[in-house]
Write a protein that holds these residues in place. Sequence first.
Motif, PDB file in Angstrom:
ATOM      1  N   UNK A  18       0.836  -1.201   0.000  1.00  0.00           N
ATOM      2  CA  UNK A  18       0.000   0.000   0.000  1.00  0.00           C
ATOM      3  C   UNK A  18       0.880   1.265   0.000  1.00  0.00           C
ATOM      4  N   UNK A  19       0.276   2.351  -0.400  1.00  0.00           N
ATOM      5  CA  UNK A  19       1.005   3.608  -0.543  1.00  0.00           C
ATOM      6  C   UNK A  19       1.674   4.049   0.768  1.00  0.00           C
ATOM      7  N   UNK A  20       0.970   3.867   1.893  1.00  0.00           N
ATOM      8  CA  UNK A  20       1.541   4.348   3.162  1.00  0.00           C
ATOM      9  C   UNK A  20       2.887   3.713   3.466  1.00  0.00           C
ATOM     10  N   UNK A  21       2.991   2.440   3.072  1.00  0.00           N
ATOM     11  CA  UNK A  21       4.225   1.735   3.371  1.00  0.00           C
ATOM     12  C   UNK A  21       5.353   2.198   2.456  1.00  0.00           C
ATOM     13  N   UNK A  22       4.995   2.434   1.179  1.00  0.00           N
ATOM     14  CA  UNK A  22       6.006   2.957   0.254  1.00  0.00           C
ATOM     15  C   UNK A  22       6.518   4.304   0.764  1.00  0.00           C
ATOM     16  N   UNK A  23       5.596   5.163   1.192  1.00  0.00           N
ATOM     17  CA  UNK A  23       6.004   6.492   1.677  1.00  0.00           C
ATOM     18  C   UNK A  23       6.881   6.370   2.929  1.00  0.00           C
ATOM     19  N   UNK A  24       6.536   5.402   3.766  1.00  0.00           N
ATOM     20  CA  UNK A  24       7.298   5.149   5.004  1.00  0.00           C
ATOM     21  C   UNK A  24       8.730   4.746   4.651  1.00  0.00           C
ATOM     22  N   UNK A  25       8.813   3.858   3.662  1.00  0.00           N
ATOM     23  CA  UNK A  25      10.132   3.399   3.202  1.00  0.00           C
ATOM     24  C   UNK A  25      10.943   4.573   2.631  1.00  0.00           C
ATOM     25  N   UNK A  26      10.275   5.373   1.817  1.00  0.00           N
ATOM     26  CA  UNK A  26      10.991   6.488   1.167  1.00  0.00           C
ATOM     27  C   UNK A  26      11.472   7.502   2.199  1.00  0.00           C
ATOM     28  N   UNK A  27      10.619   7.726   3.183  1.00  0.00           N
ATOM     29  CA  UNK A  27      10.981   8.640   4.257  1.00  0.00           C
ATOM     30  C   UNK A  27      12.251   8.134   4.952  1.00  0.00           C
ATOM     31  N   UNK A  28      12.272   6.830   5.209  1.00  0.00           N
ATOM     32  CA  UNK A  28      13.445   6.228   5.847  1.00  0.00           C
ATOM     33  C   UNK A  28      14.658   6.369   4.948  1.00  0.00           C
ATOM     34  N   UNK A  29      14.470   6.059   3.670  1.00  0.00           N
ATOM     35  CA  UNK A  29      15.603   6.108   2.739  1.00  0.00           C
ATOM     36  C   UNK A  29      16.207   7.511   2.684  1.00  0.00           C
ATOM     37  N   UNK A  30      15.329   8.505   2.567  1.00  0.00           N
ATOM     38  CA  UNK A  30      15.837   9.887   2.448  1.00  0.00           C
ATOM     39  C   UNK A  30      16.566  10.303   3.718  1.00  0.00           C
ATOM     40  N   UNK A  31      16.055   9.862   4.835  1.00  0.00           N
ATOM     41  CA  UNK A  31      16.738  10.200   6.087  1.00  0.00           C
ATOM     42  C   UNK A  31      18.071   9.477   6.181  1.00  0.00           C
ATOM     43  N   UNK A  32      18.061   8.198   5.749  1.00  0.00           N
ATOM     44  CA  UNK A  32      19.273   7.376   5.828  1.00  0.00           C
ATOM     45  C   UNK A  32      20.434   8.053   5.085  1.00  0.00           C
ATOM     46  N   UNK A  33      20.093   8.707   3.955  1.00  0.00           N
ATOM     47  CA  UNK A  33      21.127   9.387   3.165  1.00  0.00           C
ATOM     48  C   UNK A  33      21.867  10.446   3.981  1.00  0.00           C
ATOM     49  N   UNK A  66      -3.008  -3.875  11.890  1.00  0.00           N
ATOM     50  CA  UNK A  66      -2.072  -4.317  12.928  1.00  0.00           C
ATOM     51  C   UNK A  66      -0.640  -3.904  12.577  1.00  0.00           C
ATOM     52  N   UNK A  67      -0.280  -4.121  11.325  1.00  0.00           N
ATOM     53  CA  UNK A  67       1.081  -3.791  10.901  1.00  0.00           C
ATOM     54  C   UNK A  67       1.313  -2.293  11.047  1.00  0.00           C
ATOM     55  N   UNK A  68       0.360  -1.522  10.574  1.00  0.00           N
ATOM     56  CA  UNK A  68       0.532  -0.066  10.602  1.00  0.00           C
ATOM     57  C   UNK A  68       0.602   0.453  12.042  1.00  0.00           C
ATOM     58  N   UNK A  69      -0.153  -0.182  12.912  1.00  0.00           N
ATOM     59  CA  UNK A  69      -0.165   0.258  14.302  1.00  0.00           C
ATOM     60  C   UNK A  69       1.174  -0.004  14.997  1.00  0.00           C
ATOM     61  N   UNK A  70       1.791  -1.133  14.688  1.00  0.00           N
ATOM     62  CA  UNK A  70       2.973  -1.534  15.465  1.00  0.00           C
ATOM     63  C   UNK A  70       4.313  -1.390  14.758  1.00  0.00           C
ATOM     64  N   UNK A  71       4.307  -1.383  13.409  1.00  0.00           N
ATOM     65  CA  UNK A  71       5.572  -1.308  12.692  1.00  0.00           C
ATOM     66  C   UNK A  71       6.297  -0.004  13.038  1.00  0.00           C
ATOM     67  N   UNK A  72       7.510  -0.108  13.471  1.00  0.00           N
ATOM     68  CA  UNK A  72       8.269   1.095  13.829  1.00  0.00           C
ATOM     69  C   UNK A  72       7.894   1.684  15.170  1.00  0.00           C
ATOM     70  N   UNK A  73       7.052   0.983  15.915  1.00  0.00           N
ATOM     71  CA  UNK A  73       6.621   1.556  17.197  1.00  0.00           C
ATOM     72  C   UNK A  73       7.622   1.244  18.314  1.00  0.00           C
ATOM     73  N   UNK A  74       8.493   0.280  18.084  1.00  0.00           N
ATOM     74  CA  UNK A  74       9.493  -0.059  19.100  1.00  0.00           C
ATOM     75  C   UNK A  74      10.878   0.419  18.650  1.00  0.00           C
ATOM     76  N   UNK A  75      11.168   0.162  17.393  1.00  0.00           N
ATOM     77  CA  UNK A  75      12.392   0.698  16.802  1.00  0.00           C
ATOM     78  C   UNK A  75      11.944   1.784  15.814  1.00  0.00           C
ATOM     79  N   UNK A  76      12.029   3.051  16.210  1.00  0.00           N
ATOM     80  CA  UNK A  76      11.516   4.114  15.346  1.00  0.00           C
ATOM     81  C   UNK A  76      12.264   4.183  14.017  1.00  0.00           C
ATOM     82  N   UNK A  77      11.614   4.725  13.053  1.00  0.00           N
ATOM     83  CA  UNK A  77      12.138   4.769  11.690  1.00  0.00           C
ATOM     84  C   UNK A  77      13.529   5.424  11.615  1.00  0.00           C
ATOM     85  N   UNK A  78      13.808   6.386  12.472  1.00  0.00           N
ATOM     86  CA  UNK A  78      15.121   7.053  12.416  1.00  0.00           C
ATOM     87  C   UNK A  78      16.067   6.540  13.504  1.00  0.00           C
ATOM     88  N   UNK A  79      15.794   5.377  14.034  1.00  0.00           N
ATOM     89  CA  UNK A  79      16.522   4.901  15.222  1.00  0.00           C
ATOM     90  C   UNK A  79      18.037   4.887  15.069  1.00  0.00           C
TER      91      UNK A  79
END
Lengths: 252, 492
Positions: B57-72, B175-188
């Motif tokens: 789904x789109x939300x997950x793609x955006x989540x990934x892209x957000x992570x990627x751009x930050x990772x750079x 369920x995935x959206x609620x918990x994914x990244x909730x323990x290890x944040x996206x910018x961890x």
Amino acid sequence: MSTPILEIKNLHARVEEKEILKGINLTINEGEVHAIMGPNGSGKSTLSYILAGREGYEITAGEVLFKGKDLLSLAPEERAAAGVFLGFQYPVEIPGVSNIIFLKTCVNSVRKARGQAEYDAIKFLRIVREKAKTLNMDEAMLKRSVNVGFSGGEKKRAEILQMALFEPSLAVLDETDSGLDIDALKVVSDGVNALRDPSRAMLVITHYQRLLNHIVPDHVHVMAAGRIQESGGRELAQKLEANGYAQYIKAA
Amino acid sequence: MNTAEELSGKARTLSELKPLTDKGYAQGFVTDIEQEFAPKGLSEDTVRFISAKKNEPEWLLQWRLKAYRHWLTMTEPDWGKLNHPPIDYQDAYYYAAPKKKLKSLDEVDPQLLETYKKLGIPISEQETLAGVEPRIAVDAVFDSVSVATTFKKKLEDIGVIFCAISEAVQKYPELVQQYLGSVVPIYDNYFATLNCAVFTDGSFVYIPKGVRCPMELSTYFRINAENTGQFERTLIIADEGSHVSYLEGCTAPKRDENQLHAAVVELVALDNAQIKYSTVQNWYPGDENGKGGIYNFVTKRGACRGDHSKISWTQVETGSAITWKYPSCILQGDHSVGEFYSVAMTNHYQQADTGTKMIHIGKNTKSTIVSKGISAGKGQNTYRGLVKIMPKAEGARNHTQCDSLLIGDLCGAHTIPYIESRNRTARLEHEATTSKISEDQLFYCRQRGLSSEDAVGLIVNGFCKEVLNELPMEFAVEAQKLLSISLEGSVG
């Protein structure tokens, strides 16, 4: 004519620069029990370690034959498989490894090397329980880590249990009496006596005569300063008890 | 366990050591199977490619892209006591999957079945004897995709969800959206953020309220393809009053190049829930000269969100050229419990920098750390751990025990504990020991008929016993074998 199990011929050995054994000659035949007595520092323990193959000793002359074959070229585990057993003066602790696991692993390793079938768990447990009982060993001890927190008596009983399981042709018992009270001494000695066998040779190393009241030897040797100074029957042990080792130390 | 059981299980392992030791790293084979790759290298296109492959789904793609751009914008952490040449993130594939798509377990490629059979992993439900209750359900992840999950149906009947995370994204998006990244944040951290951008597959587990999962859940990770990184993502949620025991194993072929493995594992335990997470990590460690091997940069963290919840990590780390891993517990719920039991072994040129973080937030929270480090050859082994007591953590308690065992004199053991306490009622204990296998021990064992290698194996297994006891039986036997095999060549 009896068959020699162990023949030590003119054995010289040193640790680093210090010569410790200065020409040992000793033959032990099948079924015989020999005792080596001597003061501290005479080289008794060194001899037992060399027979068992411990590293750190340099053999400068002489040879040791076990059942007619060169013993000194074998690794310690090969000697164990061939039938050499050393009962340690200070049995070593192995934390986290239960006695029963240790015993089974070792016994099966030796049996495998001897071309005998390995014991399965059930059979082994039955054998161990039986033998432990004759040594008055609490079964709980089998579950405890090897020698960890054992009393002196428990350690030595564990050694004798091992000896019983390994069925060696030659058992070298290094100061088996050290750290034992009189009751424990009796139990351990009874354990050793039960293992006396026409096909088995024993070398009992001790500082004190009292052990030899329980394990009665066929031959007694007095060792001092790296040599056997005198050999005789069991009466020699009694003579030593009365006179001490002083004369040998002076003579050496 | 009674004496007879102990004998039949564990002693058998030891007598089997010898043939196994001769084999060395037995899992080093390669499976020749047709695979599909993403174009080599890492870019937004790679991220989009992976997301599209998984039909996300789109939300997950955006989540990934957000992570990627930050990772750079991030830089690789360098505080670990680890040395390695710079990693070229463009010189790797971020997606590799067997070409044939599967609809059911019966369609699993025979080659793959053979691979898992060789590894001793049951991924066919038929192999379970009729009438015998299955004890382990397996999710098998091959490079970037989950190829099979067994006993899904049986588990579904009691409400337990156990499936590939890519499947969970489709079937249980809320369920995935609620918990994914909730323990290890996206910018961890650098590696976790990279994982957010390019994670491919992994396991998803949900245990509903009050359910005690009737079998061990297990994921088996296999890196097969060359020059490919594995970025798996695991998410386990234990709802109120539930229990689950999860096992994870991993292997890879022998290759001369280093391969990157950067996983993220998130655990969530709600009120009165318990999660037991066990790992036997046996990635290819490289050869005896330090050539090749997996770079294992992993972020594992569990949140004890609920009161009286408990998370227990047990790990046996024998593989990988480099291990960088700190399975942690955030003890938010009052009376929550965190545990970390670890064995880390480094031989030859392996390096491990591993430990845990116990963050005490709730009242009367309790944590236990038992770490056993074994260094052999030229291996370097570091325990790095943080125990942090927050101001409101009244009555918090921690006990830490770090033991190091050295084999030979060219290896290193390092213990770096960090303790921060902001509450005066906390009680913290730290014990540490360093020892060597003594000549006396070796000689004693050899006099009793063991070879030097078997003797060391036995002594090491004894040293690790406290931790090995925490593993489920099947894994404990496996781990004992591994420890001995990994010690190959460590005694001269």
